[in-house]
Scaffold this motif. Structure first.
Motif, mmCIF file in Angstrom:
data_model
loop_
_atom_site.group_PDB
_atom_site.id
_atom_site.type_symbol
_atom_site.label_atom_id
_atom_site.label_comp_id
_atom_site.label_asym_id
_atom_site.label_seq_id
_atom_site.Cartn_x
_atom_site.Cartn_y
_atom_site.Cartn_z
ATOM 1 N N CYS A 78 -49.270 -13.796 -23.407
ATOM 2 C CA CYS A 78 -49.928 -15.049 -23.014
ATOM 3 C C CYS A 78 -49.006 -16.257 -23.171
ATOM 4 C CB CYS A 78 -51.172 -15.271 -23.876
ATOM 5 S SG CYS A 78 -52.388 -13.945 -23.825
ATOM 6 N N ALA A 79 -47.746 -16.033 -23.503
ATOM 7 C CA ALA A 79 -46.865 -17.106 -23.965
ATOM 8 C C ALA A 79 -46.044 -17.758 -22.866
ATOM 9 C CB ALA A 79 -45.918 -16.564 -25.033
ATOM 10 N N SER A 80 -45.709 -19.027 -23.105
ATOM 11 C CA SER A 80 -44.619 -19.728 -22.432
ATOM 12 C C SER A 80 -43.659 -20.127 -23.553
ATOM 13 C CB SER A 80 -45.126 -20.951 -21.679
ATOM 14 O OG SER A 80 -46.033 -20.591 -20.665
ATOM 15 N N HIS A 81 -42.835 -19.190 -23.972
ATOM 16 C CA HIS A 81 -42.099 -19.363 -25.224
ATOM 17 C C HIS A 81 -40.788 -20.127 -25.037
ATOM 18 C CE1 HIS A 81 -39.150 -16.287 -24.187
ATOM 19 N NE2 HIS A 81 -40.120 -15.436 -23.897
ATOM 20 N N GLN A 82 -40.173 -20.458 -26.164
ATOM 21 C CA GLN A 82 -38.977 -21.298 -26.199
ATOM 22 C C GLN A 82 -37.683 -20.518 -25.999
ATOM 23 O OE1 GLN A 82 -40.100 -24.414 -25.985
ATOM 24 N NE2 GLN A 82 -39.300 -25.286 -27.881
ATOM 25 N N GLY A 83 -37.763 -19.193 -26.015
ATOM 26 C CA GLY A 83 -36.539 -18.411 -25.978
ATOM 27 C C GLY A 83 -35.823 -18.400 -27.311
ATOM 28 N N ALA A 84 -36.562 -18.720 -28.390
ATOM 29 C CA ALA A 84 -35.991 -18.648 -29.738
ATOM 30 C C ALA A 84 -35.874 -17.185 -30.162
ATOM 31 C CB ALA A 84 -36.868 -19.416 -30.724
ATOM 32 N N ASP A 85 -35.156 -16.964 -31.256
ATOM 33 C CA ASP A 85 -34.949 -15.597 -31.721
ATOM 34 C C ASP A 85 -36.260 -14.884 -32.012
ATOM 35 O OD1 ASP A 85 -33.142 -13.416 -32.831
ATOM 36 O OD2 ASP A 85 -34.313 -13.902 -34.616
ATOM 37 N N ILE A 86 -37.259 -15.600 -32.547
ATOM 38 C CA ILE A 86 -38.539 -14.950 -32.843
ATOM 39 C C ILE A 86 -39.216 -14.444 -31.579
ATOM 40 C CG2 ILE A 86 -38.920 -16.274 -34.953
ATOM 41 C CD1 ILE A 86 -41.071 -17.851 -33.358
ATOM 42 N N HIS A 87 -38.882 -15.042 -30.450
ATOM 43 C CA HIS A 87 -39.453 -14.602 -29.172
ATOM 44 C C HIS A 87 -38.607 -13.509 -28.527
ATOM 45 C CE1 HIS A 87 -40.595 -19.035 -29.457
ATOM 46 N NE2 HIS A 87 -41.718 -18.377 -29.668
ATOM 47 N N THR A 88 -37.321 -13.773 -28.364
ATOM 48 C CA THR A 88 -36.477 -12.826 -27.621
ATOM 49 C C THR A 88 -36.278 -11.518 -28.374
ATOM 50 O OG1 THR A 88 -34.491 -13.903 -28.514
ATOM 51 C CG2 THR A 88 -35.289 -14.662 -26.377
ATOM 52 N N ARG A 89 -36.235 -11.583 -29.703
ATOM 53 C CA ARG A 89 -36.101 -10.346 -30.471
ATOM 54 C C ARG A 89 -37.289 -9.424 -30.230
ATOM 55 N NH1 ARG A 89 -37.889 -10.658 -35.518
ATOM 56 N NH2 ARG A 89 -37.254 -12.864 -35.596
ATOM 57 N N ARG A 90 -38.475 -10.013 -30.173
ATOM 58 C CA ARG A 90 -39.678 -9.207 -29.938
ATOM 59 C C ARG A 90 -39.750 -8.698 -28.495
ATOM 60 N NH1 ARG A 90 -41.004 -12.667 -34.096
ATOM 61 N NH2 ARG A 90 -42.442 -11.830 -35.678
ATOM 62 N N VAL A 91 -39.351 -9.536 -27.551
ATOM 63 C CA VAL A 91 -39.364 -9.090 -26.152
ATOM 64 C C VAL A 91 -38.370 -7.952 -25.943
ATOM 65 C CG1 VAL A 91 -38.825 -9.770 -23.779
ATOM 66 C CG2 VAL A 91 -40.193 -11.279 -25.218
ATOM 67 N N ARG A 92 -37.182 -8.070 -26.513
ATOM 68 C CA ARG A 92 -36.187 -6.992 -26.363
ATOM 69 C C ARG A 92 -36.678 -5.701 -27.016
ATOM 70 N NH1 ARG A 92 -30.511 -9.629 -28.107
ATOM 71 N NH2 ARG A 92 -29.703 -7.644 -27.330
ATOM 72 N N GLY A 93 -37.342 -5.841 -28.168
ATOM 73 C CA GLY A 93 -37.907 -4.663 -28.813
ATOM 74 C C GLY A 93 -39.011 -4.036 -27.983
ATOM 75 N N TRP A 94 -39.806 -4.874 -27.344
ATOM 76 C CA TRP A 94 -40.890 -4.396 -26.472
ATOM 77 C C TRP A 94 -40.303 -3.618 -25.294
ATOM 78 C CZ3 TRP A 94 -45.253 -8.259 -24.646
ATOM 79 C CH2 TRP A 94 -46.233 -7.559 -23.910
ATOM 80 N N LEU A 95 -39.276 -4.175 -24.661
ATOM 81 C CA LEU A 95 -38.631 -3.478 -23.546
ATOM 82 C C LEU A 95 -38.111 -2.113 -23.975
ATOM 83 C CD1 LEU A 95 -36.490 -6.222 -21.727
ATOM 84 C CD2 LEU A 95 -38.495 -5.032 -20.830
ATOM 85 N N GLU A 96 -37.411 -2.088 -25.095
ATOM 86 C CA GLU A 96 -36.859 -0.830 -25.596
ATOM 87 C C GLU A 96 -37.974 0.170 -25.886
ATOM 88 O OE1 GLU A 96 -34.034 0.787 -29.275
ATOM 89 O OE2 GLU A 96 -34.346 -1.376 -28.967
ATOM 90 N N HIS A 97 -39.071 -0.330 -26.436
ATOM 91 C CA HIS A 97 -40.196 0.528 -26.801
ATOM 92 C C HIS A 97 -40.801 1.228 -25.592
ATOM 93 C CE1 HIS A 97 -43.717 1.904 -28.963
ATOM 94 N NE2 HIS A 97 -44.516 1.218 -28.163
#
Length: 332
Positions: A78-97
């Motif tokens: 649901c996010a329009s995130h800042q691209g901070a580490d707390i966001h991109t780290r989770r997105v990259r983990g989601w992709l890998e998952h």
């Protein structure tokens, strides 16, 4: 048709210098209008304010549970995130998952709005990736749903099963057939509706319960609760969505959209809010949504996050207070 009405004013000393006009609607769980400013029937593109609706098929289809997604993932969807580490780290983990890569996205690369993340790319002489895109959480949800459906890779096409599911959900919760769509900044279709339709949809989310036997209502409640539980993932530090949700102590789920759109879900009152500032000025939309939440009794007028946007002093480069931004007489 009712013309836009003043929602926020900019004062410089004793002079009214600028006015942000627009439309705003508050609906109850039955879809009835409780408050309205301007034209509730105005046709709007809700932009990123519709992300929780776009995420409904991800949850109600069973795709989110099949992929073992957590509440954090739902907040990012649901996010329009800042691209901070707390966001991109989770997105990259989601992709890998889910066995996907950055190249599977169709949102486009974007320089992070987060200063530290942007500076890190500069120091590394690196280019931004698609996972830096503020919509990469939403697109991770699209990819997860797409994998669940077994459909083709071009999931942003309007006739793709993913977007057909989004449109069906959108028209259902707004209670209206969409007159069409525009292509959003992230390349996905953004379906149009009336402002009243968006407020009705937010009231549906506000009244939804996780234990509801209807999958769509249960999905709506899960997404709303995820947003309220992780405000820092929905936007980021310093952003209105994050700061106002924190200020409301979890009583409200908020989401902004480009061109000065804003929505709110208030579960304790089963109310939904939608507003659009006609000139696209974000400062006007933030002032107006804060004023409405104060009016509805779920946000303290003197909280620092509120005062940052409503009745907020304007200072010059020497720190001298030169004016303020405040709600219009109509809004107050």
């Amino acid at each position: 048709m009712t013309h836009p009405v003043p929602l926020a004013e900019i004062w410089r000393g004793p002079f009214l210098e600028s006015v942000h006009s627009g439309h705003a609607v508050v609906c109850d769980a039955s879809g009835e209008v409780v408050h309205a400013w301007g034209d509730p029937t105005a046709t709007v593109l809700p932009r990123s304010s519709a992300k929780m609706i776009q995420a409904l098929p991800l949850v109600e289809s069973g795709a989110a549970d099949a992929a073992s997604l957590w509440q954090e993932h739902l907040a990012l969807a649901c996010a329009s995130h800042q691209g901070a580490d707390i966001h991109t780290r989770r997105v990259r983990g989601w992709l890998e998952h889910i066995g996907m890569r950055d190249s599977d996205f169709r949102c486009g690369a974007q320089v992070p709005a987060d200063t530290d993340a942007a500076h890190a790319l500069i120091r590394e002489n690196a280019r931004p990736c698609q996972y830096h895109n503020n919509c990469s959480g939403k697109h991770s949800g699209f990819l997860t749903l797409n994998r669940h459906l077994g459909a083709g890779p071009e999931y942003i096409e309007p006739d793709h099963p993913v977007q057909k599911a989004v449109r069906e959900a959108f028209e259902d919760v707004t209670g209206q057939d969409s007159p069409g769509y525009g292509i959003d900044g992230c390349s996905a279709p953004n379906f149009a509706t009336s402002l009243n339709g968006m407020a009705r949809a937010m009231a549906f989310f506000a009244a939804a319960r996780t234990d509801d036997s209807a999958p769509r209502a249960s999905a709506a409640a899960r997404l709303r609760e995820a947003m309220a539980a992780y405000p820092e993932l929905v936007a980021g530090e310093g952003r209105a969505c994050t700061e106002l949700m924190r200020a409301a102590g979890g009583r409200v789920a908020l989401k902004t959209g480009a061109e000065a759109f804003f929505v709110a879900m208030i579960p304790e009152k089963k109310l939904g809010v939608a507003l659009k500032v006609a000139d696209g000025g974000t400062r006007g939309a933030e002032c107006a949504i804060a004023a409405i939440l104060v009016k509805l009794g779920v946000l303290e007028p003197d909280h620092p996050a509120t005062r940052k946007r409503m009745n907020a002093p304007i200072r010059n480069w020497r720190g001298i207070e030169t004016g303020m931004i405040r709600p219009s007489v109509e809004m107050a």
